[in-house]
Write an enzyme that holds these catalytic residues in place. Structure first.
Site, short mmCIF file in Angstrom:
data_model
loop_
_atom_site.label_atom_id
_atom_site.label_comp_id
_atom_site.label_asym_id
_atom_site.label_seq_id
_atom_site.Cartn_x
_atom_site.Cartn_y
_atom_site.Cartn_z
N ASP A 406 -1.86 -7.54 6.83
CA ASP A 406 -2.51 -6.71 5.83
C ASP A 406 -3.78 -6.14 6.45
O ASP A 406 -4.51 -6.86 7.16
CB ASP A 406 -2.84 -7.54 4.59
CG ASP A 406 -3.28 -6.68 3.43
OD1 ASP A 406 -2.39 -6.02 2.82
OD2 ASP A 406 -4.48 -6.67 3.14
N LEU A 407 -4.07 -4.85 6.22
CA LEU A 407 -5.27 -4.21 6.78
C LEU A 407 -6.44 -4.46 5.85
O LEU A 407 -6.40 -4.12 4.65
CB LEU A 407 -5.02 -2.71 6.95
CG LEU A 407 -3.81 -2.30 7.79
CD1 LEU A 407 -3.83 -0.80 8.06
CD2 LEU A 407 -3.75 -3.07 9.10
N ASP A 449 -0.86 -0.51 3.05
CA ASP A 449 -1.34 -1.08 4.31
C ASP A 449 -0.73 -2.46 4.56
O ASP A 449 -1.32 -3.30 5.23
CB ASP A 449 -2.88 -1.17 4.30
CG ASP A 449 -3.40 -2.03 3.15
OD1 ASP A 449 -2.58 -2.35 2.26
OD2 ASP A 449 -4.58 -2.36 3.14
#
Length: 565
Positions: A406-407, A449
């Site tokens: 996950d960003l 994302d």
């Protein structure tokens, strides 16, 4: 990087390739079936045509045998009557012979010859009968007085004429055959003095104590025999001939009678088969039941010997155009060839269309399973690829790891720099994941994302190191893609089949839970399902299944919250 990306895309197309091969195989099988159908139909049509021809041969030989029996019965009956009652006077004898001709329409004439050289012959005529009385001329060997009488249907004389001419009974083939033979004998074909036609006769001598008393013979009616040979139920151009064993012509259909006459007038001899256009030698034996089949150009011939019970070595020769042999079968064969040709043409067209459609179908398949921005598998393709990898690893005993990424703070980048900057970052993530994975692994963008990867570990090292290296590679790629992307970080969580078993859904849930649990504790780290694997080692180890809390519902001391996103 591009080479690895291309290899991965090729791997994704393997399913499409299998489908294309299956389509091509189906087309090839269809073509083979069409060709096989043609071959089978052609052989079946040929067998059916032979059966038809054999049936016609049966029919024709039966007809010929019937005609021969009729002529033979006339001769035997006449000999028996003369032997039993004696020879009546000339008028009564003529009447008796005429009556026999009435009963046997297939017989053209009946004749009697005496050792003295006298001959009496009664022949059918258009309006009654013609009677020939031949008497040798004393003192003039080889010549005879011939009296010719015309009789009406009531046996009354309507006209008489006479002349002298060359005639010697001792040289006539029918007389010699009867005297030299025993019982009823059939002559070889010879030329009739009366008609000049080619004839064959059954003859029999009536013998007494001193030798032959007389000889009785009969001629098959040429016109009746020709009509019999013309009446073949296999097409207008079909013809039947009767040949001797040495291939001399005995009888021919009406269409060939003129040719026979021409040979007779030119040579004065009985024509051979080759002189009227028939094969000069017998066809090579083949077929069944004594039949011999042969083909010359489009003409199909059948030759069959007469029933051995006749005692004759005669041959029935049939010939017809192959198209007339069995019109229905010929039409069926033509239709089968046409269908096969159309099928092959359709196969060719379908192959061309399939080839032309391959690229757009491949593109469409790729787009349906690939995230357009990153080039990774999309959220629909990911579960299918995951199940395939897990199933294969399970059979081989390999360990599978699912990594969820996950960003961090990606929304802040989008808000500050715009969506174009966010797209650059997302594309960099896709390139980094493709470069870090092998072609048999799979990387996917699940939405926004959120990313995931499925890897078969084998001998690649510990799961912690592999997951950490993947997270680090992605984060470095993000920072290198855009100056403003330094605010974006990456958090990863992973799980392996060692803890979760080979259940794809359980693997994904465990990796997601490790990510969520770890991210709440500290972003920018790599977390394993059940413990934290951060680079600083400052995050306490925790088992996620313990994170739900104690009996009062509160998390135990030192644990991380275990709530899912």
């Amino acid at each position: 990087m591009r080479i690895r990306k291309l290899r991965l895309r090729v791997s994704r197309l393997r399913g499409m390739l299998v489908a294309a091969v299956a389509v091509v195989a189906i087309l090839v099988v269809q073509a083979l079936i069409a060709v096989t159908a043609v071959v089978v139909a052609d052989r079946g049509a040929e067998a059916a045509a032979r059966d038809t021809y054999s049936y016609v041969g049966d029919l024709m030989t039966e007809r010929v045998a019937t005609a021969l029996d009729s002529a033979s019965d006339v001769v035997r009956g006449t000999v028996s009557e003369l032997d039993r009652r004696g020879v009546p006077d000339t008028a009564d004898l003529i009447g008796a012979l005429a009556d026999r001709l009435d009963r046997e329409p297939g017989v053209g004439s009946i004749f009697i010859g005496w050792p003295s050289g006298e001959v009496l012959a009664v022949a059918t005529a258009d309006a009654g009968y013609t009677v020939y009385e031949i008497t040798p001329i004393d003192g003039d060997p080889g010549r005879a007085h011939v009296e010719r009488s015309e009789l009406g249907p009531d046996h009354a004389i309507t006209a008489i004429d006479a002349e002298d001419g060359a005639y010697d009974l001792d040289t006539r083939p029918w007389y010699d055959a009867a005297v030299d033979g025993a019982g009823l004998t059939w002559t070889d074909p010879y030329i009739s003095v009366r008609t000049g036609e080619l004839v064959v006769s059954p003859v029999q001598a009536l013998s007494g104590d001193g030798g032959s008393i007389l000889v009785v013979g009969a001629d098959l009616d040429p016109d009746s025999l020709g009509a019999l040979l013309d009446d073949i139920p296999i097409g207008e151009d079909a013809g039947a001939f009767i040949l001797t064993g040495d291939r001399r012509v005995i009888a021919a259909p009406a269409g060939s009678r003129d040719l026979v006459r021409d040979v007779l007038s030119e040579t004065g001899e009985v024509p051979l088969a080759g002189e009227i256009g028939l094969p000069s030698t017998a066809p090579t034996p083949g077929g069944d039941g004594g039949d011999v089949f042969a083909t010359r150009d489009t003409v199909v011939t059948l030759e069959r010997s007469l029933d051995p019970a006749t005692g004759l070595d005669w041959i029935l020769h049939l010939e017809t155009d192959a198209r007339d042999l069995a019109p229905g079968l010929a039409s069926f064969r033509t239709a089968t060839f046409t269908i096969a040709a159309v099928s092959l043409a359709l196969v060719a067209v379908a192959s061309i269309l399939a080839w032309q459609m391959w690229r757009p179908v491949r593109t469409m398949r790729h787009r349906a399973s690939t995230d357009a921005l990153t080039g990774l598998a999309n959220r629909y393709e990911f579960p299918r690829r995951l199940r395939g990898i897990v199933a294969s690893a399970r059979t081989q005993g390999d360990t599978v790891m699912v990594v969820a990424l996950d960003l961090d703070d990606f929304k802040r980048l989008n808000d500050a720099e715009g969506h174009d900057a966010g797209d650059v970052v997302l594309a960099a993530v896709g390139d980094a994941m493709l470069a870090s994975l092998r072609t048999r692994d799979v990387a996917a963008r699940l939405g926004g994302d959120e990313f995931a990867a499925v890897l078969r570990l084998a001998e690649r090292g510990s799961p912690v190191e592999v997951a950490r290296r993947l997270r680090d590679d992605v984060e470095i790629a993000i920072h290198e893609s855009l100056r403003a992307a330094g605010v974006v970080g990456v958090t990863a969580g992973f799980a392996t089949t060692a803890e979760c078993g080979y259940d794809p859904d359980a693997l994904v849930s465990a990796a997601d839970e490790a990510l969520v649990t770890g991210k709440r504790a500290h972003k920018g780290r790599t977390y394993a399902f059940g413990h934290v694997a951060g680079t600083t080692g400052q995050v306490p180890v925790v088992r996620v299944d313990d994170a739900a809390g104690g009996e009062d519902g509160r998390a135990p001391a030192g644990s991380l919250p275990g709530d899912r996103r």
